[in-house]
Design an enzyme around this catalytic site. Structure first.
Site, PDB file in Angstrom:
ATOM      1  N   GLY A  37       0.632  -1.055   0.099  1.00  0.00           N
ATOM      2  CA  GLY A  37       0.016   0.090  -0.120  1.00  0.00           C
ATOM      3  C   GLY A  37       0.751   1.341   0.029  1.00  0.00           C
ATOM      4  N   ASP A  51       0.750   3.434   4.472  1.00  0.00           N
ATOM      5  CA  ASP A  51      -0.199   4.038   3.828  1.00  0.00           C
ATOM      6  C   ASP A  51      -1.268   4.780   4.845  1.00  0.00           C
ATOM      7  OD1 ASP A  51      -1.186   1.708   4.669  1.00  0.00           O
ATOM      8  OD2 ASP A  51      -1.629   0.922   2.707  1.00  0.00           O
ATOM      9  N   ASP A  66      -5.388   2.597  10.708  1.00  0.00           N
ATOM     10  CA  ASP A  66      -6.717   2.384  10.981  1.00  0.00           C
ATOM     11  C   ASP A  66      -6.857   2.221  12.380  1.00  0.00           C
ATOM     12  OD1 ASP A  66      -9.352   2.224  10.386  1.00  0.00           O
ATOM     13  OD2 ASP A  66      -9.196  -0.040   9.732  1.00  0.00           O
ATOM     14  N   PHE A  95     -13.697   3.596   3.795  1.00  0.00           N
ATOM     15  CA  PHE A  95     -12.788   2.678   3.427  1.00  0.00           C
ATOM     16  C   PHE A  95     -12.514   3.119   1.804  1.00  0.00           C
ATOM     17  CE2 PHE A  95     -11.145  -0.996   0.836  1.00  0.00           C
ATOM     18  CZ  PHE A  95     -10.336  -1.499   1.603  1.00  0.00           C
ATOM     19  N   VAL A  96     -11.194   3.506   1.872  1.00  0.00           N
ATOM     20  CA  VAL A  96     -10.395   4.260   0.684  1.00  0.00           C
ATOM     21  C   VAL A  96      -9.621   3.556  -0.128  1.00  0.00           C
ATOM     22  CG1 VAL A  96     -10.797   6.715   1.829  1.00  0.00           C
ATOM     23  CG2 VAL A  96      -8.779   5.202   2.046  1.00  0.00           C
ATOM     24  N   ASP A 121      -5.470  -0.587  -2.249  1.00  0.00           N
ATOM     25  CA  ASP A 121      -6.316  -1.530  -2.755  1.00  0.00           C
ATOM     26  C   ASP A 121      -7.604  -1.932  -2.025  1.00  0.00           C
ATOM     27  OD1 ASP A 121      -5.217  -3.090  -0.792  1.00  0.00           O
ATOM     28  OD2 ASP A 121      -5.615  -4.733  -2.389  1.00  0.00           O
ATOM     29  N   ARG A 175      -5.133   0.186  -7.055  1.00  0.00           N
ATOM     30  CA  ARG A 175      -3.830   0.864  -6.538  1.00  0.00           C
ATOM     31  C   ARG A 175      -3.358   1.945  -7.335  1.00  0.00           C
ATOM     32  NH1 ARG A 175      -1.785  -2.310  -2.334  1.00  0.00           N
ATOM     33  NH2 ARG A 175      -2.164  -4.597  -2.308  1.00  0.00           N
TER      34      ARG A 175
END
Ligand code: 5GP
Length: 188
Positions: free
Chosen positions: A48, A104, A107, A156-157, A163, A169
Site C-alpha cells: 500500500g 499508507d 486504521d 474505506f478508501v 487497494d 492501487r
C-alpha cells in the site's frame, strides 16, 4: 488535468495535486528534522505504501536508503483481523540505524503497534513513523505517528497505492469505494 473518475468510486477524497503538495510538505519537514543525521533508512510497508514511498523519497533533499517489508493485510475484507503476519522481512540490519517507517494508512493502529515493537527489539538508533492517512476515530492501539499526511473520516478508501482485492492501487487520487463493490464481492 480532467480525468474521469472510476465508476466504483463514490467520491474523490484527495485529488492527486493535493496529495503531491502534502507529500512535499512532509518531506520538507523530514529533511529539516534529520538535518543533523547522516543516516536515514526509509522502510516502506508493502504494498500500500509504494506510491507514497516513491514520491516521499524523491521529495527528500538528502541522501536516503530504502528497504521494504511485506505484511498480510485485509485480503478480500475491509476489516482488520488484528493479526499481523510478516511475509517479507527487511534486507537490512537496522541495529544503530535511523529508521523511518512509511505506511499508507493507520486504521486501528494494530499493524503499526506490532511493527514498532518488532523494530524496536532490533535496537535502531531512532525509530519514527510516517503515515499518509489516519482514521483517528478507529484507533484501538496507542501508537504514536510522528508524521501524518491527512486525517480522514471512517470510510474505506482506495487509490494512490491502496487497494481492495488488489484493485485500484494505480488510481492517481484517493477515493471512497462504493460500499456495493465490497458487499457484492463478499457475497460472490
Ligand atoms: P490497522 O492495523 O491500522 O487497522 O490497519 C492498517 C492497514 O489496513 C493498512 O496498512 C491498510 O493495508 C489497511 N487499511 C486500513 N484502512 C484502509 C482503507 O480505508 N483502505 C484500504 N485500502 N486499506 C485500509
Amino acid at each position: 488535468m480532467d480525468r474521469t473518475v472510476h465508476p466504483d468510486i463514490a467520491y474523490v477524497l484527495l485529488e492527486h495535486e493535493r496529495i503531491q503538495q502534502r507529500v512535499q510538505a512532509l518531506a520538507d519537514e523530514i529533511t529539516r528534522d534529520y538535518a543533523n543525521t547522516q543516516d536515514l533508512l526509509l522502510v516502506g510497508v508493502l504494498k500500500g505504501s509504494v506510491m507514497f514511498m516513491v514520491d516521499m523519497a524523491r521529495s527528500l533533499q538528502r541522501h536516503v536508503a530504502l528497504d521494504f517489508i511485506a505484511i498480510s493485510s485485509y485480503g478480500q475484507s475491509t476489516q482488520t483481523s488484528g493479526v499481523v503476519r510478516l511475509l517479507k522481512d527487511l534486507d537490512t540490519d537496522i541495529g544503530g540505524r535511523h529508521v523511518l517507517i512509511v505506511e499508507d494508512i493507520v486504521d486501528s493502529g494494530l499493524t503499526l503497534a506490532y511493527l514498532r515493537e518488532s523494530f524496536q527489539r532490533r535496537n535502531p538508533a531512532s525509530l519514527r513513523i510516517c503515515a499518509l492517512l489516519s482514521k483517528p476515530e478507529r484507533r484501538q492501539a496507542d501508537v504514536t505517528v510522528d508524521y501524518t499526511g491527512f486525517d480522514i473520516p471512517n470510510e474505506f478508501v482506495v487509490g494512490y497505492g491502496l487497494d481492495f482485492a488488489e484493485r485500484y492501487r494505480n488510481l492517481p487520487y484517493i477515493g471512497v469505494l462504493r460500499p456495493a463493490v465490497y458487499t457484492q464481492n463478499a457475497e460472490s
